[in-house]
Design a protein around this motif. Structure first.
Motif, PDB file in Angstrom:
ATOM      1  N   UNK A  40       0.806  -1.214   0.000  1.00  0.00           N
ATOM      2  CA  UNK A  40       0.000   0.000   0.000  1.00  0.00           C
ATOM      3  C   UNK A  40       0.844   1.271   0.000  1.00  0.00           C
ATOM      4  N   UNK A  41       2.052   1.187   0.524  1.00  0.00           N
ATOM      5  CA  UNK A  41       2.910   2.370   0.577  1.00  0.00           C
ATOM      6  C   UNK A  41       3.157   2.931  -0.820  1.00  0.00           C
ATOM      7  N   UNK A  42       3.329   2.059  -1.812  1.00  0.00           N
ATOM      8  CA  UNK A  42       3.543   2.537  -3.178  1.00  0.00           C
ATOM      9  C   UNK A  42       2.340   3.309  -3.702  1.00  0.00           C
ATOM     10  N   UNK A  43       1.136   2.948  -3.261  1.00  0.00           N
ATOM     11  CA  UNK A  43      -0.044   3.712  -3.665  1.00  0.00           C
ATOM     12  C   UNK A  43      -0.064   5.082  -2.984  1.00  0.00           C
ATOM     13  N   UNK A  44       0.291   5.121  -1.712  1.00  0.00           N
ATOM     14  CA  UNK A  44       0.327   6.400  -0.994  1.00  0.00           C
ATOM     15  C   UNK A  44       1.296   7.358  -1.686  1.00  0.00           C
ATOM     16  N   UNK A  45       2.400   6.846  -2.199  1.00  0.00           N
ATOM     17  CA  UNK A  45       3.435   7.647  -2.879  1.00  0.00           C
ATOM     18  C   UNK A  45       3.152   7.872  -4.354  1.00  0.00           C
ATOM     19  N   UNK A  46       2.164   7.204  -4.891  1.00  0.00           N
ATOM     20  CA  UNK A  46       1.871   7.295  -6.314  1.00  0.00           C
ATOM     21  C   UNK A  46       1.530   8.745  -6.689  1.00  0.00           C
ATOM     22  N   UNK A  47       2.079   9.236  -7.795  1.00  0.00           N
ATOM     23  CA  UNK A  47       1.815  10.624  -8.199  1.00  0.00           C
ATOM     24  C   UNK A  47       0.324  10.938  -8.367  1.00  0.00           C
ATOM     25  N   UNK A  48      -0.458   9.980  -8.862  1.00  0.00           N
ATOM     26  CA  UNK A  48      -1.888  10.219  -9.033  1.00  0.00           C
ATOM     27  C   UNK A  48      -2.595  10.354  -7.684  1.00  0.00           C
ATOM     28  N   UNK A  49      -2.254   9.478  -6.748  1.00  0.00           N
ATOM     29  CA  UNK A  49      -2.870   9.566  -5.421  1.00  0.00           C
ATOM     30  C   UNK A  49      -2.476  10.877  -4.743  1.00  0.00           C
ATOM     31  N   UNK A  50      -1.229  11.273  -4.864  1.00  0.00           N
ATOM     32  CA  UNK A  50      -0.781  12.525  -4.245  1.00  0.00           C
ATOM     33  C   UNK A  50      -1.433  13.738  -4.910  1.00  0.00           C
ATOM     34  N   UNK A  51      -1.632  13.688  -6.228  1.00  0.00           N
ATOM     35  CA  UNK A  51      -2.299  14.799  -6.915  1.00  0.00           C
ATOM     36  C   UNK A  51      -3.749  14.929  -6.459  1.00  0.00           C
ATOM     37  N   UNK A  52      -4.454  13.814  -6.399  1.00  0.00           N
ATOM     38  CA  UNK A  52      -5.851  13.848  -5.944  1.00  0.00           C
ATOM     39  C   UNK A  52      -5.907  14.307  -4.486  1.00  0.00           C
ATOM     40  N   UNK A  53      -4.970  13.830  -3.677  1.00  0.00           N
ATOM     41  CA  UNK A  53      -4.913  14.258  -2.274  1.00  0.00           C
ATOM     42  C   UNK A  53      -4.679  15.766  -2.192  1.00  0.00           C
ATOM     43  N   UNK A  54      -3.727  16.279  -2.969  1.00  0.00           N
ATOM     44  CA  UNK A  54      -3.456  17.724  -2.974  1.00  0.00           C
ATOM     45  C   UNK A  54      -4.715  18.506  -3.369  1.00  0.00           C
ATOM     46  N   UNK A  55      -5.410  18.046  -4.405  1.00  0.00           N
ATOM     47  CA  UNK A  55      -6.605  18.758  -4.856  1.00  0.00           C
ATOM     48  C   UNK A  55      -7.673  18.800  -3.769  1.00  0.00           C
TER      49      UNK A  55
END
Length: 192
Positions: A40-55
């Motif tokens: 799951x850590x790789x998903x937390x670090x995934x650029x798409x997940x981080x972009x959606x989180x930032x938004x």
């Protein structure tokens, strides 16, 4: 993001990819209650997940409220931009260098005259928390009972009231409500 790439298009693609992965996580968790998720850590670090989180963080009114570092959404937009900010967080996560910062304590007066303690994390911490939530929520949602309403997506107090009305109209006579006074203030956060 590539030069000339439309940020809205990138955002839409990221949201679709995250949503698809969330559906998979929920399906896997629901089909095998004992399933262990090892990566799951790789998903937390995934650029798409981080972009959606930032938004999600940036669209929240609280994005105007700084943590102890005094950084707001405007600070990030002016100095480095969202993309560089997200890349920086991702780099820290990938190198195991990310360290959550202490929260900024604020006291909010209540109508009753009491004071409510509020902890305000930094924007970077909020983005990582939001990314974690994007990954973990669909897994944990698979285990919750339909009658559980507290702090769950797409569930409101009105839904719980409607359920209570339904059950009391169909022969049930007892409703149990429980609350722990100042629960989050009283939990020992250092206990292991």
């Amino acid at each position: 993001m590539n030069v000339g790439e439309d940020p809205r298009a990138r955002s839409d693609v990221a949201r679709v990819k995250v949503q698809r992965m969330q559906v998979k996580l929920h399906r896997w968790a629901g089909s095998d209650p004992g399933k262990k998720f090892n990566d799951l850590f790789n998903l937390v670090c995934d650029p798409d997940f981080l972009l959606v989180a930032w938004e999600r963080v940036a669209s929240n009114r609280g994005a105007q409220t700084p943590g102890i570092d005094q950084v707001t959404k405007e600070t990030i937009s002016f100095w480095v931009g969202a993309e560089e900010f997200i890349d920086h967080i991702r780099g820290l996560l990938r190198t195991d260098s990310f360290r959550p910062q202490p929260v900024r304590r604020v006291e909010i007066p209540k109508v009753s005259g009491k004071i409510r303690q509020l902890g305000i994390p930094t924007l970077a911490d909020r983005v990582v928390q939001a990314s974690l939530k994007l990954v973990l929520e669909p897994i944990f949602e698979a285990d919750f009972q339909p009658s559980s309403y507290g702090f769950r997506p797409n569930r409101r107090a009105q839904d719980a009231i409607a359920d209570i009305h339904h059950y009391t109209s169909h022969g049930y006579e007892t409703v149990l409500e429980a609350d722990i006074k100042a629960c989050f203030d009283r939990i020992d956060h250092t206990a292991r």
